[in-house]
Design a protein around this motif. Structure first.
Motif, PDB file in Angstrom:
ATOM      1  N   MET B 254       0.840  -1.189   0.000  1.00  0.00           N
ATOM      2  CA  MET B 254       0.000   0.000   0.000  1.00  0.00           C
ATOM      3  C   MET B 254       0.876   1.241   0.000  1.00  0.00           C
ATOM      4  O   MET B 254       1.996   1.212   0.489  1.00  0.00           O
ATOM      5  CB  MET B 254      -0.907  -0.009   1.215  1.00  0.00           C
ATOM      6  N   ALA B 255       0.348   2.312  -0.543  1.00  0.00           N
ATOM      7  CA  ALA B 255       1.081   3.580  -0.637  1.00  0.00           C
ATOM      8  C   ALA B 255       2.369   3.404  -1.431  1.00  0.00           C
ATOM      9  O   ALA B 255       3.397   3.956  -1.114  1.00  0.00           O
ATOM     10  CB  ALA B 255       1.373   4.154   0.742  1.00  0.00           C
ATOM     11  N   SER B 256       2.316   2.552  -2.468  1.00  0.00           N
ATOM     12  CA  SER B 256       3.433   2.435  -3.392  1.00  0.00           C
ATOM     13  C   SER B 256       2.848   2.158  -4.771  1.00  0.00           C
ATOM     14  O   SER B 256       2.233   1.127  -4.992  1.00  0.00           O
ATOM     15  CB  SER B 256       4.367   1.297  -2.976  1.00  0.00           C
ATOM     16  N   THR B 257       3.025   3.102  -5.683  1.00  0.00           N
ATOM     17  CA  THR B 257       2.435   2.954  -7.016  1.00  0.00           C
ATOM     18  C   THR B 257       3.041   1.755  -7.748  1.00  0.00           C
ATOM     19  O   THR B 257       2.331   0.971  -8.366  1.00  0.00           O
ATOM     20  CB  THR B 257       2.634   4.242  -7.825  1.00  0.00           C
ATOM     21  N   PHE B 258       4.369   1.612  -7.624  1.00  0.00           N
ATOM     22  CA  PHE B 258       5.004   0.467  -8.291  1.00  0.00           C
ATOM     23  C   PHE B 258       4.596  -0.827  -7.593  1.00  0.00           C
ATOM     24  O   PHE B 258       4.510  -1.878  -8.211  1.00  0.00           O
ATOM     25  CB  PHE B 258       6.524   0.635  -8.316  1.00  0.00           C
ATOM     26  N   GLY B 259       4.330  -0.742  -6.300  1.00  0.00           N
ATOM     27  CA  GLY B 259       3.845  -1.894  -5.551  1.00  0.00           C
ATOM     28  C   GLY B 259       2.523  -2.390  -6.119  1.00  0.00           C
ATOM     29  O   GLY B 259       2.314  -3.594  -6.276  1.00  0.00           O
ATOM     30  N   ALA B 260       1.628  -1.450  -6.452  1.00  0.00           N
ATOM     31  CA  ALA B 260       0.334  -1.827  -7.023  1.00  0.00           C
ATOM     32  C   ALA B 260       0.540  -2.572  -8.341  1.00  0.00           C
ATOM     33  O   ALA B 260      -0.138  -3.568  -8.627  1.00  0.00           O
ATOM     34  CB  ALA B 260      -0.528  -0.581  -7.239  1.00  0.00           C
ATOM     35  N   VAL B 261       1.508  -2.108  -9.137  1.00  0.00           N
ATOM     36  CA  VAL B 261       1.791  -2.769 -10.421  1.00  0.00           C
ATOM     37  C   VAL B 261       2.341  -4.169 -10.175  1.00  0.00           C
ATOM     38  O   VAL B 261       1.899  -5.153 -10.790  1.00  0.00           O
ATOM     39  CB  VAL B 261       2.796  -1.935 -11.252  1.00  0.00           C
ATOM     40  N   ILE B 262       3.301  -4.280  -9.238  1.00  0.00           N
ATOM     41  CA  ILE B 262       3.901  -5.589  -8.930  1.00  0.00           C
ATOM     42  C   ILE B 262       2.827  -6.552  -8.410  1.00  0.00           C
ATOM     43  O   ILE B 262       2.798  -7.728  -8.758  1.00  0.00           O
ATOM     44  CB  ILE B 262       5.013  -5.431  -7.859  1.00  0.00           C
ATOM     45  N   GLY B 263       1.935  -6.032  -7.557  1.00  0.00           N
ATOM     46  CA  GLY B 263       0.844  -6.863  -7.042  1.00  0.00           C
ATOM     47  C   GLY B 263       0.001  -7.427  -8.172  1.00  0.00           C
ATOM     48  O   GLY B 263      -0.353  -8.606  -8.170  1.00  0.00           O
TER      49      GLY B 263
END
Lengths: 256, 313
Positions: B254-263
């Motif tokens: 959460m609170a990571s734009t690249f994290g959302a993509v990786i998810g």
């Protein structure tokens, strides 16, 4: 001229009269302190003035405008800001960003320019960042400019709240127990900071239990007890007031 | 300044991966997976603005995805609108719907907000299932191909690039908004709604705005999916799909734009990778998710980047 005028203000929680028909005025440019035992209604009074509670009765006038019951974010626009007794830090952000949020009302907050990061937004952010650094140095947090808010010690967070409140360019600043939990040296520093803010022309309303701080900074002191006014006057008058001594201050040891 | 550089570097890195990736995609099945990842990622980047940054929750975003898809499908199939116009009309309509719902629903907090958005998603799903005259009901409906001024994306290679550009633009927009006065206001209401209000942030307005933005992003991804897939069923708006989107955001960080993509990458890819294990697929799937949530509670990207930050010190 009075900047803040409170008339017949009252707040009931069910049968409890937390603030019971209170009237007073705060002069522009002064430090106005509120003292009293725990549960006297000090924080409730703060919450009424800053729009967190709506009063049961009475009016609050700020700079000749009736601001009774307005929401917090509207009052901020009028120039009223505050710190909190229980810290309300944005701990998901850096210390500097906390102070930058304080400048919210003075920024371009339209959605589209922010989404496209137009040059105006970039410039505004650079100015905002610079001013935030200046404010952090002003309150003595120069060393924490790069810190994450959730990694800072308690005493520093107290000042961070003050810096954030100052960032909104208030004309009236309400400080709720800024020295609570601080050691004597830190309290002394808060004392000087309050005097400096007042000297810069910002009126201050202060709630505090540390009497050294109260006597050191106050132009006027209001004593609350059970939601009502017990006394009002300058430091000397309050210090020698029999009713205040009985209700709150207590006798000096020698006279017992 | 440092943050600005890191942001540009991240976006550049992602662009390079997206450009190089086709060298490793060997057949149209691989392209298909990549396209689905991209579409999921667009929804997640928007949803992360709402969940990760503003601290709200939506268990109904598949509803917005499906609504966008059906707007495109119905307007192009039954009314023969130009696909781009249908997509934009869908986005505007979904945005308006989200705006109407936002004010009452975002007054709720925590579990109540989750229940409210859940109900909203289920209502959308029921409508899509029941309005058989328009949507074809559970049997689904065909969607005409996407055409723009006579051009038609031929095959998965063209779709890959369309989705890739859309995803990169979404990430760019999200990164911009986060580091702006609007983004700071959003994050501040996550940190302390009370203090945010005292600083002059109209918290309800900001929650509503970001809810609308994330709904519109889901709607556009949905419209694109409809034309790409060529056939649409109400399954796309299912409650389970909404949960998948939220899981992607939480898993990636959460609170990571690249994290959302990786998810989105992991949760779209994982079922395919685990398909080789046949009967044990679901078990492994669950084990991976539980493991990540136990050992990397902040989600993949924030956990790994703070691990690196500690190592580099």
């Amino acid at each position: 001229m009075s900047l803040l005028k409170v008339e017949n203000l009252a707040k009931n929680f069910g049968g409890v009269k937390a603030v019971n028909v209170l009237s007073f005025e705060v002069e522009a440019g002064s430090v106005f302190s509120i003292i009293g035992p725990n549960g006297a209604g000090k924080t409730t009074l703060f919450n009424l003035i800053t729009g967190i509670y709506a009063p049961t009765n009475g009016t609050v006038t700020f700079d000749n405008q009736n601001v009774t019951g307005l929401a917090s974010h509207v009052l901020a626009r009028h120039g009223i800001s505050r710190s909190f007794q229980n810290l309300q830090i944005f701990d998901n952000m850096t210390a500097l960003e906390n102070v930058m949020v304080g400048q919210h009302l003075h920024m371009d907050t339209r959605f589209l320019p922010s989404f496209l990061r137009l040059p105006g937004v970039v410039k505004g952010d650079a100015r905002c960042r610079k001013h935030a650094i200046h404010l952090m140095e002003y309150v003595g947090l120069g060393d924490y400019v790069r810190a994450e808010a959730d990694a800072m010690p308690y005493g520093a967070l107290k000042r961070l709240e003050i810096a954030r409140a100052l960032a909104s360019k208030p004309r009236l600043l309400l400080l709720d127990e800024p020295a609570a939990g601080l050691n004597p040296a830190e309290t002394k520093a808060i004392n000087n900071l309050i005097l400096r803010i007042a000297a810069d022309g910002i009126s201050i309303v202060l709630v505090e239990h540390d009497m050294h701080l109260i006597w050191g900074v106050s132009d006027q002191v209001l004593v609350l007890d059970h939601g009502s006014m017990l006394a009002i006057g300058d430091s000397n008058e309050i210090r020698n007031n029999k009713a205040v001594i009985a209700a709150y201050l207590g006798q000096p040891v020698g006279e017992l | 300044m440092k943050f600005w550089r890191a942001r540009r570097a991240g976006l550049l890195f992602m662009a390079i991966i997206v450009i190089v990736l086709p060298l490793f995609l060997q057949n149209s099945f691989h392209y298909d997976i990549a396209i689905l990842i991209g579409l999921n990622a667009i929804v997640c980047v928007g949803l992360n603005l709402l969940i990760g940054y503003a601290g709200q929750i939506s268990l109904g975003h598949a509803g917005f995805f499906a609504l966008g898809a059906y707007f495109s499908a119905i307007l192009t199939d039954s009314y023969e609108w130009p696909p781009l116009l249908a997509l934009l009309t869908g986005a505007v309509a979904v945005g308006m719907l989200a705006l109407i719902i936002a004010r009452p629903i975002l007054r709720l907090k925590g579990h109540y907000l989750a229940m409210g958005t859940l109900g909203m998603g289920i209502i959308i799903s029921i409508v899509l299932n029941q309005e058989v005259d328009y949507t074809g009901g559970p049997d689904g409906m065909p969607v005409p191909s996407f055409t723009l001024l006579g051009w038609e994306p031929g095959g998965n290679f063209a779709w890959y690039w369309i989705v890739a550009v859309m995803l990169l633009v979404s990430v760019w927009l999200a990164l911009n908004i986060i580091d702006s006065p609007v983004g700071r206001a959003l994050r501040s209401l996550h940190g302390s709604e009370l203090a945010a209000q005292t600083m002059g942030v109209d918290t309800l307005r900001y929650k509503a705005m970001i809810f609308v933005v994330s709904a519109v992003m889901a709607s556009i991804a949905g419209s694109t999916f409809a034309h790409y897939a060529g056939f649409l069923t109400p399954v796309e708006g299912d409650f389970i799909r909404s949960i998948e989107f939220v899981t992607m955001v939480v898993l990636g960080g959460m609170a990571s734009t690249f994290g959302a993509v990786i998810g989105a990458v992991i949760l779209t890819l994982l079922p395919q990778l685990l398909a080789a294990f046949h009967d044990y697929e679901m078990m492994l799937h669950g084990a991976v998710l539980v493991g990540i949530m136990i050992f990397m509670r902040k989600g993949l990207v924030p956990s790994i980047s703070s691990w690196f930050a500690r190592r580099l010190k």
